[in-house]
Design an enzyme around this catalytic site. Structure first.
Site, PDB file in Angstrom:
ATOM      1  CB  CYS A  52      14.010 -43.165   9.278  1.00 36.20           C
ATOM      2  SG  CYS A  52      13.063 -43.814   7.889  1.00 36.20           S
TER       3      CYS A  52
ATOM      4  NE  ARG B 103      12.614 -38.521  14.420  1.00 35.14           N
ATOM      5  CZ  ARG B 103      11.410 -38.698  13.842  1.00 35.14           C
ATOM      6  NH1 ARG B 103      11.021 -39.896  13.473  1.00 35.14           N
ATOM      7  NH2 ARG B 103      10.608 -37.672  13.606  1.00 35.14           N
TER       8      ARG B 103
ATOM      9  CD  GLN C 149      14.250 -40.381  11.133  1.00 32.73           C
ATOM     10  OE1 GLN C 149      13.079 -40.602  11.378  1.00 32.73           O
ATOM     11  NE2 GLN C 149      15.241 -41.029  11.741  1.00 32.73           N
TER      12      GLN C 149
ATOM     13  NE  ARG D 252       4.778 -38.505  10.200  1.00 29.43           N
ATOM     14  CZ  ARG D 252       5.530 -39.596  10.389  1.00 29.43           C
ATOM     15  NH1 ARG D 252       5.027 -40.798  10.187  1.00 29.43           N
ATOM     16  NH2 ARG D 252       6.772 -39.487  10.776  1.00 29.43           N
TER      17      ARG D 252
ATOM     18  CG  ASP E  76      12.788 -44.767   4.225  1.00 32.22           C
ATOM     19  OD1 ASP E  76      12.166 -45.408   5.095  1.00 32.22           O
ATOM     20  OD2 ASP E  76      12.294 -43.776   3.624  1.00 32.22           O
TER      21      ASP E  76
HETATM   22  N1  NVA Z   1       9.907 -42.830   3.414  1.00 33.25           N
HETATM   23  C1  NVA Z   1       9.123 -43.316   4.528  1.00 33.25           C
HETATM   24  C2  NVA Z   1       9.622 -42.722   5.804  1.00 33.25           C
HETATM   25  C3  NVA Z   1       8.899 -43.220   7.035  1.00 33.25           C
HETATM   26  C4  NVA Z   1       9.405 -42.610   8.296  1.00 33.25           C
HETATM   27  C5  NVA Z   1       7.665 -42.958   4.294  1.00 33.25           C
HETATM   28  O1  NVA Z   1       7.384 -41.806   3.922  1.00 33.25           O
HETATM   29  O2  NVA Z   1       6.813 -43.822   4.468  1.00 33.25           O
HETATM   30  N1   CP Z   2      10.899 -42.560  11.465  1.00 36.52           N
HETATM   31  C1   CP Z   2       9.628 -42.132  11.622  1.00 36.52           C
HETATM   32  O1   CP Z   2       9.250 -41.025  11.259  1.00 36.52           O
HETATM   33  O2   CP Z   2       8.827 -43.036  12.254  1.00 36.52           O
HETATM   34  P1   CP Z   2       7.244 -42.911  12.408  1.00 36.52           P
HETATM   35  O3   CP Z   2       6.652 -42.977  11.032  1.00 36.52           O
HETATM   36  O4   CP Z   2       6.868 -44.079  13.268  1.00 36.52           O
HETATM   37  O5   CP Z   2       6.928 -41.592  13.059  1.00 36.52           O
END
Ligand code: NVA
Ligand code: CP
Length: 342
Positions: free
Chosen positions: A283, A329, A148, A118, A242
């Site tokens: 999400c 998830r 997701q 990530r 989101d």
């Molecule tokens: N668009 C959000 C998604 C978090 C799961 C972000 O990248 O912060």
């Molecule tokens: N939805 C999601 O990816 O949550 P986190 O950022 O907590 O992993």
């Protein structure tokens, strides 16, 4: 469905050794295989007879951005399946600042059976995959959030009033972000009635829109991009949103983002426009109240009472299925791990 899930069955899906970097790398049939396997794993866990198909497997999980759901899902999925996980980040390891993705991938693949990443750049997860000899999974980049998508589709499948009908959903919010891109492309691949409802300045980039139209031609998906809320939302069974400002974006963008997106807030009126059975999806994490430091700050600075991208009223109502999404998830991430590693 009652026969025991075995490694042979899982291998017959033909997904062994695959990376999971973006939805575009898969066919609808392959994505449906992940979803079917997730549903099966979910049921066997609930029934108390989950098979352990990842015994002695080790996963390296790199988190350059923060996470709750993705992190715990990879962790519990590995543990349920008899494997183990090691978390790495930039602060406590050489990853990112002192060792390149190419070198990191070659080191980790000597010791681990798979790598999760990530971070900001899709190019980094792609580079890890290029140099890795084991599967690499995208746990979110600025461009895509493919794990997701499996959770979102499993959740919509579970809640669809008539599963024989084509799936219909809309996404309201910053549609140039990972969630907007992924929901557009996933719907296009899976043949859904997919609506992006946002100011034009926040639509996905033209390349993503073109990719969506190309995949929709194969699947029969109906793709709509519109600034018009009534047009985009009416008749959609699921209403996604989101956060309006994503991880890694500067605080200064809030003002402009709120000005652009305030009409696109998921509130009771929007949900009613969608239809009486419409469900709200997110999400998570969500800014629906002032019980987080940032949520409270933004609410105060911009005089936003009752929620930002989704109202507290909708979030606390029975229309909100985001906690089912959060649970899914884990089941869907487990399905990726089992399908590619068992
Ligand atoms: N668009 C959000 C998604 C978090 C799961 C972000 O990248 O912060
Ligand atoms: N939805 C999601 O990816 O949550 P986190 O950022 O907590 O992993």
């Amino acid at each position: 469905m009652n026969d025991k899930l075995t490694a042979d069955h899982v291998r017959s899906l033909g997904l062994t050794g695959r990376d999971f970097l973006r939805e575009l790398d898969f066919t609808a049939a392959e994505l449906n295989s992940f979803l079917d396997l997730a549903a099966r794993l979910k049921q066997s866990r609930k029934d108390g007879h989950e098979p352990e198909l990842l015994s002695r497997k080790n996963l390296a999980a790199i988190f350059e951005k923060t996470s709750t759901r993705t992190r715990i899902s990879f962790s519990v999925a590995m543990s349920d399946q008899g494997g183990s996980i090691t978390f790495l980040d930039g602060a406590s390891s050489q990853v990112g600042h002192k060792e390149s993705p190419a070198d990191t991938a070659r080191v980790l693949s000597r010791i681990f059976d798979a790598i999760e990443y990530r971070g900001s750049e899709q190019a980094v997860v792609a580079e890890l995959a290029k140099y890795s000899s084991v599967p690499v999974y995208n746990g979110l980049t600025d461009q895509w959030h493919p794990t997701q998508m499996l959770a979102d589709f499993l959740t919509m499948r579970e809640h669809q009033v008539d599963p024989q009908e084509a799936l219909s959903y809309c996404y309201l919010g910053d549609a140039r972000s990972n969630m907007g891109n992924s929901l557009l492309i996933m719907g296009a691949i899976m043949g859904a009635d997919t609506r992006i409802v946002a100011p034009k300045a926040l639509w996905p980039g033209q390349t993503v829109i073109d990719q969506a139209h190309a995949r929709a031609q194969e699947s029969g998906a109906k793709i709509t991009l519109t600034e018009d809320i009534a047009e985009g939302v009416s008749g959609a069974e699921f209403v996604h949103t989101d956060v309006w400002v994503s991880m890694g974006e500067p605080k200064e963008v809030w003002q402009e983002r709120i000005e652009l997106l305030q009409p696109y807030q998921v509130n009771q009126a929007v949900l009613e426009l969608a239809g009486s059975n419409a469900k709200a999806m997110h999400c998570l994490p969500a800014y629906h109240d002032t019980k987080t430091v940032l949520g409270a700050q933004i609410a105060q600075d911009f005089n936003l009472q009752g929620g930002i991208e989704i109202t507290h009223e909708v979030f606390e109502s029975s229309a909100n299925i985001s906690f089912d999404q959060a649970e899914n998830r884990m089941h869907t991430i487990k399905s990726i791990l089992v399908a590619t590693l068992a």
